[in-house]
Each structure stands twice: as structure tokens, then as C-alpha cells.
Design an enzyme around this catalytic site. Structure first.
Site, PDB file in Angstrom:
ATOM      1  N   CYS A 124       0.819  -1.209   0.000  1.00 52.87           N
ATOM      2  CA  CYS A 124       0.000   0.000   0.000  1.00 52.87           C
ATOM      3  C   CYS A 124       0.857   1.265   0.000  1.00 52.87           C
ATOM      4  O   CYS A 124       0.393   2.340  -0.399  1.00 52.87           O
ATOM      5  CB  CYS A 124      -0.954   0.008   1.194  1.00 52.87           C
ATOM      6  N   GLY A 144     -15.373  -1.910  13.965  1.00 47.95           N
ATOM      7  CA  GLY A 144     -14.655  -1.104  12.988  1.00 47.95           C
ATOM      8  C   GLY A 144     -13.185  -1.482  12.889  1.00 47.95           C
ATOM      9  O   GLY A 144     -12.758  -2.547  13.370  1.00 47.95           O
TER      10      GLY A 144
END
Length: 429
Positions: free
Chosen positions: A50, A196
Site C-alpha cells: 500500500c 470497525g
């Protein structure tokens, strides 16, 4: 033997640009197949995460493909349109030789990561190297380079404390606080409120630390189910969270609620059922999910984000102090690798020189034996021994010069001169 790297990373390019140059594992295999078809003389390993996409090239000859050809190939294979590829190409940085080697060793040791000391990069490098090995694009040069990079990262992890200081909130909560209280988590029950990113990262660290019994409660049960399934946990009803708390040893709160979801009164209602067992509580939410009064109750250990941030700050400083140690290891391994690479290159020249002169020796020995007629085995052996000694004495000085200059890091001019003098390049054609 030559090495270079074409790269783009979080220091030189925005997320949007990095995304446009991201390669999945399947896409990496496709890239390497196309690379081999287009540039078969150059070895290649493609590392894509990433935060970076880096193409490492190696060759046993002197020349690489032209920089423009490589950047265009990267752009085309990544799916960039030709008219828009120039902007990312400007952001690609190119490193050669020692700079490329030192860079890879630094990347593997996590010194180039966005989060200093994060361990994921090493696994990503291993995967990139394994894919290139499977696809046949990693040859002698890059096999040696990447194996040395993995060795360097291992030395950094063993000889420094760079990887021992956690600096993310969930990591600190589990490693620096929970394990300090409980010593082990394999026999403890954990309750995570929320589903989350913060909750997911916390569960990952709990599992890595040996946690087995993890329950997830969330207002959206579907999200809780997905998260629990991913980590082989179980789902607890949101409305039953207080009952679950009665049996828990750890509570991690990471929801988006704007007010406490566990109060001091809630805890008092199940305190008797706990029998005085300690309860570790971490509030990773802003606004806080846990009533601050909980921290004043007996056998309750409550930590807030502020507590964790203080530990994170200490750990960041501790990691920074380890950087010079890691850099010394990287410098040592870079020098060792380059020395080995130079010796390998000079070794090929020495071997070729010895083959050539031995060929001349054998011709002359045979010519002499043909003229002398039959000789006793002892006499023939003595003649061959004399010729061998002559060749060894003649080769001693040039071979020593080649090795000495290789060790000093500047053998190129001598190797080139030797190759031209004895026409090694002509013999290879």
C-alpha cells in the site's frame, strides 16, 4: 553483475498515484511474465504494497534496459494511459548498485516504512521474492540480493529493539498493558465492543498474543458476525453486553457511540458474580465509551487513549534510538553483499583466464609428448607437473590483482582491461 531499482513510495507520491501503480499477487505474476517476454536478459522482482511499488532488476551483463523503456513498461502494465503516464513516471526514482542494495535492506528492516518498525513489510518482501522465484524471473543476482535482505532484517530484529516497541494503540493495549497484567491470554475471555478498524486491529493483536475466547458485540449484529467469523470468534448480543462482561477478563471498547456504553452502575450489577477477578478495560473511543468512574472501582484496571498515547510516545522515542544500530547492521550487510558480488564477478574472470591458459598448456604438453615419443609414466607426470607449476606461477600475480581490486570495490577498469586483453568477450559470442 549489476542491480538497480525503479520505485515509487509514500515519500514521493500521493495515495492516488500509488493506487494506480498497485499490483495484486495475480497482477504481479502477469507483470513478470510480460517482463520476461520483453526483457529476458534482466532478472526482476516486483514488490507492491500500500505504501510502495518497487521493481528490482539484476543482470550478469553490464547493460540494463533503458530507463524510459522500464518506466513505460511499468505504466503500461499497471494500466496507465500513455498520455497520463508521464506524471507518475516523473515520480519514479531510480537507484543503482550500492544505493539500490542499501535501499532494499533498509526497506526489509522497516526503516523506510510509514510506521517505523512495522513487521508486515518483511512478509510482503518474502511474498514478492517467492512469486518471482516461481515465475522464474529471479536469477543468480536477485536470489542473492533478496536472501541477503532477509538476513539483514533478521539481524536488525535480533540485534536491535526496533521491533519490540509497539506504537499503535491496539498493539500497546494488548502487549504493554494486558500482557503485563495477565502474563498470558490463552485462558482469558475477551469482549470487544465495536466492529470497525480499531476493533479489528485489536482482535488481531489479541489472537497473536494467544487469545482464544473472543466475543464481539456491536449494534449492527451483521458487522459483528463478519468480524467474529474472520477471527474465529463468537458474537454476543449488544443488549447482553453487561451479562457478557460478568464472565470477561478483558474489555475493549471501540464503538462510535457518543456516550458511555458501560457505566459504573452497569459494572456494580455484575460485580458480585465476578468474585473479585480482575477486569482489564481499554477505551479506544473518542468520545469515551467507558465511564471514567469504572477506573476507581476495586479490581478494575481502566486505560484510556491518553494512557495509551503516552506509552506510544515512549515507544516511538525508544524506536528512534534504535535507528543508528539498525543502520550500522545495514551498512555492514551492504558492504558484505557487494564484496561477495564483486568477488563472484572476478571469480568468473579468473575461471575463464585459468580455462584459457590451461587450454594452451594442454596443447603444448600434447605437442611435446608427440615429439618425444613414448615416455615412462613417471617422466610424463613430471612434465605435466612442471607445466602446471608454470601456469600457476604466471597466473598468481594477475589473479591476486583481480581479487585485491575486487575487495577494494573498484575492479571494473581492471576486469574490463583483462577481458579485452584476453578477448573473453569475443569467446562468449
Amino acid at each position: 553483475m549489476k542491480i538497480c531499482m525503479f520505485g515509487i513510495d509514500h515519500k514521493t507520491a500521493s495515495v492516488a498515484v500509488r493506487e494506480s501503480y498497485a499490483f495484486s499477487a495475480d497482477k504481479t505474476r502477469t507483470f513478470l511474465d510480460k517482463w520476461h517476454a520483453a526483457f529476458s536478459d534482466a532478472e526482476a522482482v516486483l514488490l507492491s504494497t500500500c505504501n510502495r511499488t518497487e521493481l528490482y532488476l539484476g543482470t550478469q551483463e553490464d547493460a540494463f534496459p533503458e530507463e524510459r523503456a522500464v518506466t513505460r513498461f511499468l505504466a503500461d502494465t499497471a494500466g496507465q494511459k500513455s498520455e497520463t503516464a508521464s506524471e507518475p513516471n516523473r515520480l519514479l526514482h531510480v537507484l543503482y548498485g550500492e544505493d539500490a542494495v542499501r535501499h532494499l535492506f533498509s526497506v526489509a528492516s522497516s526503516l523506510e516504512s510509514m510506521v517505523l518498525g512495522e513487521p508486515q513489510i518483511l512478509a510482503q518482501i518474502k511474498e514478492a521474492y517467492n512469486i518471482a522465484s516461481d515465475e522464474g524471473t529471479a536469477g543468480i543476482v536477485l536470489h542473492s540480493l533478496f536472501q541477503s535482505a532477509l538476513k539483514t532484517a533478521k539481524r536488525v530484529s535480533v540485534e536491535t529493539e526496533l521491533f519490540r516497541h509497539r506504537i499503535s494503540l491496539p498493539a500497546v493495549a494488548v502487549s504493554d498493558f494486558a500482557l503485563e497484567l495477565f502474563e498470558k491470554l490463552s485462558d482469558k475471555r475477551a469482549l470487544v465492543l465495536g466492529a470497525g478498524e480499531m476493533a479489528e486491529e485489536t482482535i488481531r493483536y489479541l489472537k497473536d498474543a494467544g487469545g482464544k475466547d473472543i466475543a464481539v458485540a456491536n449494534r449492527s449484529r451483521k458487522k459483528a458476525e463478519l468480524l467474529a467469523e474472520r477471527f474465529e470468534g463468537r458474537v454476543a448480543d449488544w443488549d447482553a453486553r453487561i451479562t457478557e462482561l460478568g464472565a470477561a477478563d478483558l474489555l475493549i471498547a471501540a464503538t462510535g457511540a457518543g456516550e458511555p456504553v458501560i457505566t459504573a452502575e452497569d459494572y456494580r450489577s455484575i460485580a458480585a458474580a465476578r468474585g473479585g477477578r480482575p477486569l482489564f478495560m481499554v477505551d479506544l473511543s473518542v468520545p469515551r465509551n467507558l465511564d471514567e468512574r469504572l477506573g476507581r472501582l476495586p479490581n478494575v484496571y481502566l486505560y484510556s487513549i491518553d494512557d495509551l498515547e503516552e506509552a506510544c510516545s515512549r515507544n516511538r522515542k525508544a524506536r528512534q534510538r534504535e535507528i543508528p544500530k539498525a543502520q550500522r547492521v545495514i551498512a555492514q550487510e551492504t558492504e558484505s553483499f557487494l564484496k561477495g558480488l564483486r568477488l563472484r564477478g572476478s571469480g568468473e574472470l579468473i575461471a575463464e583466464l585459468r580455462r584459457q591458459w590451461n587450454g594452451v598448456k594442454e596443447d603444448e604438453v600434447q605437442r611435446l609428448l608427440n615429439k618425444t615419443g613414448p615416455l615412462s609414466p613417471e617422466t610424463e607426470s613430471e612434465i605435466r607437473y612442471a607445466f602446471d607449476r608454470l601456469i600457476n606461477k604466471l597466473l598468481h600475480a594477475p589473479m591476486r590483482s583481480i581479487r585485491d581490486e575486487s575487495l577494494e570495490g573498484k575492479p571494473a577498469r581492471l576486469l574490463d582491461a583483462m577481458s579485452k586483453l584476453f578477448r573473453f568477450q569475443d569467446r562468449r559470442k
